[in-house]
Every structure is written in structure tokens, then in C-alpha cells.
Write an enzyme that holds these catalytic residues in place. Structure first.
Site, PDB file in Angstrom:
ATOM      1  N   HIS A   1      -9.457  14.499   8.260  1.00 20.78           N
ATOM      2  CA  HIS A   1      -9.288  15.183   6.975  1.00 20.78           C
ATOM      3  C   HIS A   1      -8.652  14.290   5.913  1.00 20.78           C
ATOM      4  CE1 HIS A   1      -5.240  16.231   8.714  1.00 20.78           C
ATOM      5  NE2 HIS A   1      -4.876  16.020   7.465  1.00 20.78           N
ATOM      6  N   ASP A  27     -10.144  15.950  15.031  1.00 15.12           N
ATOM      7  CA  ASP A  27      -9.673  15.494  13.717  1.00 15.12           C
ATOM      8  C   ASP A  27      -9.242  14.031  13.820  1.00 15.12           C
ATOM      9  OD1 ASP A  27      -8.841  15.438  11.101  1.00 15.12           O
ATOM     10  OD2 ASP A  27      -7.024  16.630  11.425  1.00 15.12           O
ATOM     11  N   SER A  57       0.357  13.231   7.991  1.00 10.11           N
ATOM     12  CA  SER A  57      -0.957  13.441   8.580  1.00 10.11           C
ATOM     13  C   SER A  57      -1.650  12.113   8.855  1.00 10.11           C
ATOM     14  CB  SER A  57      -1.811  14.265   7.613  1.00 10.11           C
ATOM     15  OG  SER A  57      -2.834  14.923   8.284  1.00 10.11           O
TER      16      SER A  57
END
Length: 246
Positions: free
Chosen positions: A65, A109, A202
Site C-alpha cells: 500500500h 501486503d 508502514s
């Protein structure tokens, strides 16, 4: 919804509060030479900030992402607001997604960033080992995460790398999330401690005994643990094929 809010916050504009390690400490400068500071340039001047980590001189791993059309990776950084002599800023040639990445569930992810040129390995820039395909990080294992994100919900972004020790917990703790699959993800962080990853972290790694077992993926909007990390081991065969150009 909490996971979505967390994910959106992970991609805040630079300088506007991209997230950071909570309950941790500032890292010893360049003690984690595999860490990468990832900038993704999007429309209208928007810059998303993520972490990442160097797995070969020409490949950085981060969360899927975090990807974008134009990306730059800074290696060898401790304070990202300074022009440190150790830093190497390299543009991303392309990103490679796994064939089974699921945008809605955030399963798989993970993304590989191929750099336009190889990094020069130094004492401040180095690769991190990955697990074997069958290596399964288990509950109870103590691991480390690092990043440049916020240190709290109302805190500002950190310019220096920070780190925190976190415990892998059982999958039951992550049933609070709409999507969680233990074979593909790792549930990390004890609810009894104020320690977690948060916005801006992240894409950063989860290191257990010096091996990168996970990637920061998503968590709760209130920054309370646990958080979800992508499990790396199931992707090792695919990673090896990409690196070898197959």
C-alpha cells in the site's frame, strides 16, 4: 474501520504527521543499516512516507500500500531532516507486486522496489537476512520494529529513527480486525503495554533474532496494540524469483 483509519494515517503528507514508533527509544545512529526511508510522490504535490528495508543491493522491501508511480528511497539515514554523509538517495526504477495482493483485505501486503542503481554497501547501508519459506515466527517471540513515524496519536513526526521491542501474540488478539489470516500475517503487540508501530512506520521490518520476519501493514486508529504485520516467509519463493529476474 479502525484499520482503514490507521492505513490512511500511515500515508499522511510529509511534515503533516506521518506516523512513528510508540513506546520506543531513539535508535543508535546507523545501528540498523538495512532501514530505508521511502517517499512516494503522488498527485498535487502529495508525498506519502513509509519505511522499508534493503534485502539486496538493488531491492528494497516495503508494504504494497506504500507503492506509487514515482518513488525515492533514502538509505543510510538516521535523521531524515539532515544531509548526512552516510545517506544514499536512489530513485525506484519499478515496483513488483505479488500476484495475490488483495487491496481490500490487505492480505499479501508486500512489494519489492527495484532501485535504478545498486546501493553502495557500507557500515551505514547493508542488507538484512530473510527467513526461509517454512520459518514461522511464533507467538511469544520478542522482536524489534523501527521507523520514523509518530510517537503518539497527537504527536508530531519523528525526524530520527526510533525502535521498539514488541511481542508476537496469538491470532486471537487480532480477531478485532475484519481481516486477519495467521498463515499470511503476524499479530504483534501486547495489549498490556503501550508499545506499537503507528502512522509512518508502514512498510518497515519486524526483526526477530536478526531476521526480517514481517512488514508493518495495518493497525488500530487509536494506536493501541496489536498491529498487523505481513508475514514474509510465504513469499520467499516469489521474492527469490523476482530478484533473479525470473
Amino acid at each position: 474501520m479502525q484499520a482503514l483509519l490507521f492505513l490512511m494515517a500511515l500515508l499522511l503528507p510529509s511534515g503533516a504527521g506521518a506516523e512513528e514508533i510508540i513506546g520506543g527509544v531513539e535508535s543508535e545512529p546507523h545501528s540498523r543499516p538495512y532501514m530505508a526511508y521511502v517517499n512516494t510522490f503522488r498527485r498535487k504535490g502529495y508525498v506519502a512516507i513509509c519505511g522499508g528495508f534493503l534485502i539486496t543491493p538493488q531491492f528494497v522491501m516495503t508494504a504494497a500500500h506504500c507503492r506509487g508511480r514515482r518513488m525515492t528511497v533514502t538509505l543510510g539515514a538516521h535523521n531524515v531532516r539532515k544531509r548526512e554523509c552516510t545517506q544514499q538517495k536512489i530513485k525506484v526504477e519499478k515496483y513488483i507486486l505479488p500476484p495475490n495482493y488483495n487491496v481490500s483485505s490487505k492480505f499479501n501486503d508486500i512489494v519489492l522496489l527495484k532501485l535504478k542503481k545498486q546501493a553502495n554497501l557500507t557500515s551505514a547501508v547493508d542488507v538484512v537476512p530473510l527467513p526461509g519459506p517454512s520459518d514461522f515466527a511464533k507467538p511469544g517471540t520478542m522482536c524489534w520494529a523501527a521507523g520514523w513515524g509518530r510517537t503518539g496519536v497527537k504527536k508530531i513526526i519523528s525526524h530520527t529513527l526510533r525502535e521498539v521491542e514488541l511481542k508476537i501474540v496469538g491470532e486471537k488478539a487480532c480477531k478485532i480486525f475484519r481481516h486477519y489470516k495467521d498463515s499470511l500475517q503476524i499479530c504483534v503487540g501486547s495489549s498490556t503495554k503501550v508499545a506499537s508501530v503507528y502512522m509512518g512506520d508502514s512498510g518497515g521490518p519486524l526483526l526477530c533474532a536478526g531476521v526480517a520476519h514481517g512488514i508493518v501493514s495495518s493497525g488500530r486508529g487509536n494506536a493501541k496494540p496489536p498491529a498487523i504485520f505481513t508475514r514474509i516467509s510465504p513469499h520467499v519463493p516469489w521474492i527469490n524469483r523476482v530478484i533473479k529476474g525470473k
